[in-house]
Design a protein around this motif. Structure first.
Motif, PDB file in Angstrom:
ATOM      1  N   HIS A   1       2.147  20.940  11.828  1.00 58.95           N
ATOM      2  CA  HIS A   1       1.643  19.779  11.106  1.00 58.95           C
ATOM      3  C   HIS A   1       0.741  19.023  12.069  1.00 58.95           C
ATOM      4  CE1 HIS A   1       1.708  16.028   8.759  1.00 58.95           C
ATOM      5  NE2 HIS A   1       2.018  15.406   9.864  1.00 58.95           N
ATOM      6  N   ARG A   2      -0.330  18.448  11.525  1.00 58.39           N
ATOM      7  CA  ARG A   2      -1.221  17.645  12.348  1.00 58.39           C
ATOM      8  C   ARG A   2      -1.141  16.208  11.852  1.00 58.39           C
ATOM      9  NH1 ARG A   2      -6.857  15.920  12.751  1.00 58.39           N
ATOM     10  NH2 ARG A   2      -7.641  16.324  14.858  1.00 58.39           N
ATOM     11  N   GLU A   3      -0.532  15.358  12.645  1.00 57.53           N
ATOM     12  CA  GLU A   3      -0.421  13.943  12.307  1.00 57.53           C
ATOM     13  C   GLU A   3      -1.588  13.199  12.934  1.00 57.53           C
ATOM     14  OE1 GLU A   3       1.944  12.580  10.354  1.00 57.53           O
ATOM     15  OE2 GLU A   3       1.399  10.470  10.636  1.00 57.53           O
ATOM     16  N   TRP A   4      -2.370  12.528  12.088  1.00 54.88           N
ATOM     17  CA  TRP A   4      -3.466  11.708  12.596  1.00 54.88           C
ATOM     18  C   TRP A   4      -2.997  10.262  12.609  1.00 54.88           C
ATOM     19  CZ3 TRP A   4      -7.727  12.157  15.309  1.00 54.88           C
ATOM     20  CH2 TRP A   4      -8.663  11.109  15.329  1.00 54.88           C
TER      21      TRP A   4
ATOM     22  N   GLU B   1       0.822  -1.221   0.000  1.00 52.47           N
ATOM     23  CA  GLU B   1       0.000   0.000   0.000  1.00 52.47           C
ATOM     24  C   GLU B   1       0.856   1.271   0.000  1.00 52.47           C
ATOM     25  OE1 GLU B   1      -3.322   0.316  -0.172  1.00 52.47           O
ATOM     26  OE2 GLU B   1      -3.666  -1.850  -0.236  1.00 52.47           O
ATOM     27  N   ARG B   2       2.001   1.196   0.674  1.00 51.75           N
ATOM     28  CA  ARG B   2       2.805   2.406   0.858  1.00 51.75           C
ATOM     29  C   ARG B   2       4.101   2.390   0.044  1.00 51.75           C
ATOM     30  NH1 ARG B   2      -1.257   4.936   2.915  1.00 51.75           N
ATOM     31  NH2 ARG B   2      -1.021   5.948   4.949  1.00 51.75           N
ATOM     32  N   GLY B   3       4.423   1.256  -0.592  1.00 45.49           N
ATOM     33  CA  GLY B   3       5.725   1.180  -1.263  1.00 45.49           C
ATOM     34  C   GLY B   3       6.879   1.253  -0.284  1.00 45.49           C
TER      35      GLY B   3
ATOM     36  N   LEU C   1      -1.055   2.243  25.924  1.00 43.02           N
ATOM     37  CA  LEU C   1      -2.028   3.002  26.726  1.00 43.02           C
ATOM     38  C   LEU C   1      -2.842   3.975  25.876  1.00 43.02           C
ATOM     39  CD1 LEU C   1       0.015   3.848  29.933  1.00 43.02           C
ATOM     40  CD2 LEU C   1      -1.650   2.017  29.576  1.00 43.02           C
ATOM     41  N   LEU C   2      -2.168   4.699  24.974  1.00 43.50           N
ATOM     42  CA  LEU C   2      -2.893   5.719  24.201  1.00 43.50           C
ATOM     43  C   LEU C   2      -3.805   5.086  23.161  1.00 43.50           C
ATOM     44  CD1 LEU C   2      -0.107   8.400  23.905  1.00 43.50           C
ATOM     45  CD2 LEU C   2      -2.176   8.516  25.301  1.00 43.50           C
ATOM     46  N   SER C   3      -3.411   3.919  22.653  1.00 44.19           N
ATOM     47  CA  SER C   3      -4.275   3.246  21.674  1.00 44.19           C
ATOM     48  C   SER C   3      -5.600   2.856  22.312  1.00 44.19           C
ATOM     49  CB  SER C   3      -3.579   2.000  21.124  1.00 44.19           C
ATOM     50  OG  SER C   3      -3.437   1.026  22.158  1.00 44.19           O
ATOM     51  N   ASP C   4      -5.591   2.676  23.621  1.00 42.23           N
ATOM     52  CA  ASP C   4      -6.819   2.327  24.326  1.00 42.23           C
ATOM     53  C   ASP C   4      -7.604   3.594  24.690  1.00 42.23           C
ATOM     54  OD1 ASP C   4      -8.491   0.325  25.405  1.00 42.23           O
ATOM     55  OD2 ASP C   4      -7.738   0.731  27.408  1.00 42.23           O
ATOM     56  N   LEU C   5      -6.888   4.574  25.220  1.00 40.91           N
ATOM     57  CA  LEU C   5      -7.544   5.797  25.705  1.00 40.91           C
ATOM     58  C   LEU C   5      -8.249   6.555  24.568  1.00 40.91           C
ATOM     59  CD1 LEU C   5      -7.643   7.279  28.493  1.00 40.91           C
ATOM     60  CD2 LEU C   5      -5.716   8.654  27.713  1.00 40.91           C
ATOM     61  N   HIS C   6      -7.690   6.480  23.345  1.00 38.66           N
ATOM     62  CA  HIS C   6      -8.228   7.236  22.223  1.00 38.66           C
ATOM     63  C   HIS C   6      -9.007   6.352  21.238  1.00 38.66           C
ATOM     64  CE1 HIS C   6      -6.038  11.058  23.065  1.00 38.66           C
ATOM     65  NE2 HIS C   6      -5.259  10.240  23.728  1.00 38.66           N
ATOM     66  N   ALA C   7      -9.241   5.097  21.587  1.00 40.35           N
ATOM     67  CA  ALA C   7      -9.848   4.176  20.623  1.00 40.35           C
ATOM     68  C   ALA C   7     -11.228   4.629  20.170  1.00 40.35           C
ATOM     69  CB  ALA C   7      -9.924   2.768  21.230  1.00 40.35           C
ATOM     70  N   ASP C   8     -11.997   5.192  21.067  1.00 42.86           N
ATOM     71  CA  ASP C   8     -13.367   5.572  20.719  1.00 42.86           C
ATOM     72  C   ASP C   8     -13.420   6.652  19.643  1.00 42.86           C
ATOM     73  OD1 ASP C   8     -14.207   3.776  22.568  1.00 42.86           O
ATOM     74  OD2 ASP C   8     -14.689   5.262  24.111  1.00 42.86           O
ATOM     75  N   ARG C   9     -12.371   7.437  19.558  1.00 39.87           N
ATOM     76  CA  ARG C   9     -12.320   8.478  18.522  1.00 39.87           C
ATOM     77  C   ARG C   9     -11.712   7.965  17.220  1.00 39.87           C
ATOM     78  NH1 ARG C   9     -12.081  10.718  23.311  1.00 39.87           N
ATOM     79  NH2 ARG C   9     -10.107   9.650  23.529  1.00 39.87           N
ATOM     80  N   GLY C  10     -11.241   6.712  17.224  1.00 45.10           N
ATOM     81  CA  GLY C  10     -10.705   6.122  15.989  1.00 45.10           C
ATOM     82  C   GLY C  10      -9.290   6.569  15.660  1.00 45.10           C
TER      83      GLY C  10
ATOM     84  N   GLN D   1      -7.713   5.317   3.291  1.00 43.42           N
ATOM     85  CA  GLN D   1      -8.436   6.500   3.779  1.00 43.42           C
ATOM     86  C   GLN D   1      -7.513   7.566   4.359  1.00 43.42           C
ATOM     87  OE1 GLN D   1     -11.545   5.644   6.629  1.00 43.42           O
ATOM     88  NE2 GLN D   1     -12.387   4.058   5.271  1.00 43.42           N
ATOM     89  N   HIS D   2      -6.413   7.118   4.929  1.00 44.31           N
ATOM     90  CA  HIS D   2      -5.485   8.057   5.584  1.00 44.31           C
ATOM     91  C   HIS D   2      -4.148   8.031   4.857  1.00 44.31           C
ATOM     92  CE1 HIS D   2      -8.279   8.695   8.905  1.00 44.31           C
ATOM     93  NE2 HIS D   2      -8.499   7.394   8.872  1.00 44.31           N
ATOM     94  N   GLN D   3      -4.159   8.615   3.650  1.00 46.63           N
ATOM     95  CA  GLN D   3      -2.975   8.550   2.785  1.00 46.63           C
ATOM     96  C   GLN D   3      -1.756   9.229   3.403  1.00 46.63           C
ATOM     97  OE1 GLN D   3      -2.516   6.958  -0.024  1.00 46.63           O
ATOM     98  NE2 GLN D   3      -4.594   6.319  -0.544  1.00 46.63           N
ATOM     99  N   ASP D   4      -1.982  10.173   4.311  1.00 48.45           N
ATOM    100  CA  ASP D   4      -0.849  10.921   4.867  1.00 48.45           C
ATOM    101  C   ASP D   4      -0.269  10.320   6.146  1.00 48.45           C
ATOM    102  OD1 ASP D   4      -1.124  12.732   2.830  1.00 48.45           O
ATOM    103  OD2 ASP D   4      -2.429  14.070   3.984  1.00 48.45           O
ATOM    104  N   ALA D   5      -0.938   9.301   6.668  1.00 53.73           N
ATOM    105  CA  ALA D   5      -0.478   8.752   7.948  1.00 53.73           C
ATOM    106  C   ALA D   5       0.895   8.095   7.807  1.00 53.73           C
ATOM    107  CB  ALA D   5      -1.495   7.733   8.472  1.00 53.73           C
TER     108      ALA D   5
END
Lengths: 200, 200, 200, 200
Positions: D124-127, D78-80, D94-103, D150-154
């Motif tokens: 810059h805003r990294e999602w 997908e990314r080469g 920890l953060l993957s759990d705390l922020h999971a509801d927001r995706g 969906q998140h080409q810039d991630a």
């Protein structure tokens, strides 16, 4: 000195903080001591000074002994210690301030306490006295000596916003006391944030 | 032992805390064991003791086996373990106290759990029992054995304000269990402060 | 460079962050400087660039100097520094943001402050100015120079959500200042969580 | 592999967690990959497997590739990407759990972001998207591929209560991305406790 380098790796003697001494001879007193203002992460063995009971350098060095040498000498006299170690860790710095108003910090109920000389059970209450920090070394040495006489069972003490002093019959025991007291200070410090309130 | 030195670097066996054992022979039982009161950061391989099923030293050493040898021997018997490892980390110390009233600590939903022997999915609930600490080793070994029989699936347990015990079919698996359980205890401990409240 | 590798081990120059410079000649100015975009954990001595007072590379390298070279050059000029060090630690990043509205951060009463050049007592108040971060280097160098003139006693400053700059008469003193300021930033940062509220 | 050993020292691939892959050939795809269930702190170079685009081992090893090989292969497609790295740190867990509801989790305004490929400013805003963890690898690879489109810039993503995936044009860039994202996750995680509330 491997002990100094190990403390440096753990972040307990960063900058030029901390100092270490070991008794080489008792009568007359000869103390091997780290010089003032050196980086403990890169301290060649040949840089260790030899000082006498008045903190005068008796070895052939032009370095100065640490300003805190009088404290080391008094601990050796009051406790008959063979080695005295002083670290500046984050947790000793923080807890020495947080508990200063009470004059000390009680640590009790931890198995780790059994590593302190003479302690046989975790059901032990270690009182770590806290002294106000000062740059007046003769006065600080006096108040420290007074405090050591009042707290005959203490294995160490804190200087406020400064760090930990501990000692032992030899360097290995003193190093063990540093590791144990630093561990316990971190445990006490973190137990405050884990429970959502300071552990007072 | 590289395992002991690695745990020392991570701060899991500071002072003279912690001990390690590995089965060398099963019948009669011969257990290679760290001696009492030694610095795990500087433990020459030649200092490892050999003990029998009564915790008597059978190798030519004048060192004493750790006081906690009976716990190691019972874990070997109850679980058929090939190695038993015991660490005193900050997080096992703190969580063993915070969760003591509930008799244990549940860890669930973490991918890291898959590193425990026999666990195939993160949808696993590991119950880490907590025992009150004691210096009466025969009594503690009995209550520990009873606890192990009640919790057949447990991969380790905590002694209150003392530390973690875990084991494995061999030293490599036991070391993996230490790393995984210490990681999970830190994650659980920090998740309390990250969310602004203890994680009970 | 041993200094860069040491900072990398402590997590202060992860990724390709941070940069180090040391004056080799003052007239004309020649500054040994880490190149742009390199891993400080694996930096061969031969990769250090030599730049002039306009941040042009004067050594035989095809690497680019760090974008932040103008800041280093201005610190050398304004302070007469012999070395300038810049780290991106967790604590400098967090505190530079938390205290940005006040334009700086006061650190006082810690024994560790005595390791800063010219400081003789823990009864010292170090004001660490905070500048807004910017990618416009000429403008940032100007506002930094202005700030340095206003705060003649400062031993370092923070860039917001970016990191710490400090310097010294030589590389050893600059390294000492990094260790001391990073220690103090961690102490100030943790003292907030230990007391259950940010330390403002 | 020096990269694996370095991550192990930082506690990012404890136990047998984490895995690393690097493209050796693109057509047909040949990926050098860490085997399943090994200790990354003691991984001899000779144990690295070579796998094909179906995650079949094509080198002479009887080891099994990691269960997560399909994720690595899809990221490469997908990314080469030239290398894919996966860590299990405390903060990503920890953060993957705390922020999971927001995706996902937004990280913005930090200078450190400039170390991510193609990012030129701290503005810059990294999602960082977060996916639910799963043991169904084909399904997880599909939802991951969909998310990447969906998140080409991630520059990376999190698996919930599991860890971080990131990649780069080569191993050096992927390693840089790990260090930067792990640093930023720790900064975001600690900024919650420093401010006395989670950073949501």
């Amino acid at each position: 000195m491997a002990t100094a380098a190990g403390f440096y790796r753990r972040g307990w003697v960063l900058g030029t903080s901390g100092n270490l001494s070991a008794v080489v001879e008792r009568d007359p007193l000869r103390l091997a001591m780290t010089p003032s203002g050196v980086d403990k992460g890169a301290l060649p063995a040949g840089h260790i000074l030899m000082i006498d009971e008045e903190a005068r350098v008796v070895s052939k060095h032009d370095a100065r002994p640490s300003d805190e040498s009088p404290l080391h000498i008094r601990v050796v006299r009051e406790r008959g210690a063979g080695a005295v170690l002083h670290t500046h860790s984050i947790w000793s710095t923080l807890l020495s301030d947080l508990h200063a108003d009470r004059g000390g910090l009680a640590i009790e109920g931890y198995e780790m306490l059994k590593g302190l000389a003479g302690v046989k059970t975790h059901e032990h209450r270690e009182w770590l006295p806290i002294l106000e920090n000062s740059q007046d070394m003769p006065a600080l040495a006096e108040s420290m000596a007074e405090m050591l006489r009042q707290h005959q069972d203490a294995h160490g003490f804190l200087l406020r916003r400064h760090g930990l002093y501990t000692w032992g019959s030899d360097l290995a025991q003193a190093k063990r006391h540093v590791e144990i007291l630093e561990f316990l200070l971190e445990a006490v410090g973190r137990s405050g944030s884990i429970a959502g309130k300071p552990n007072l």
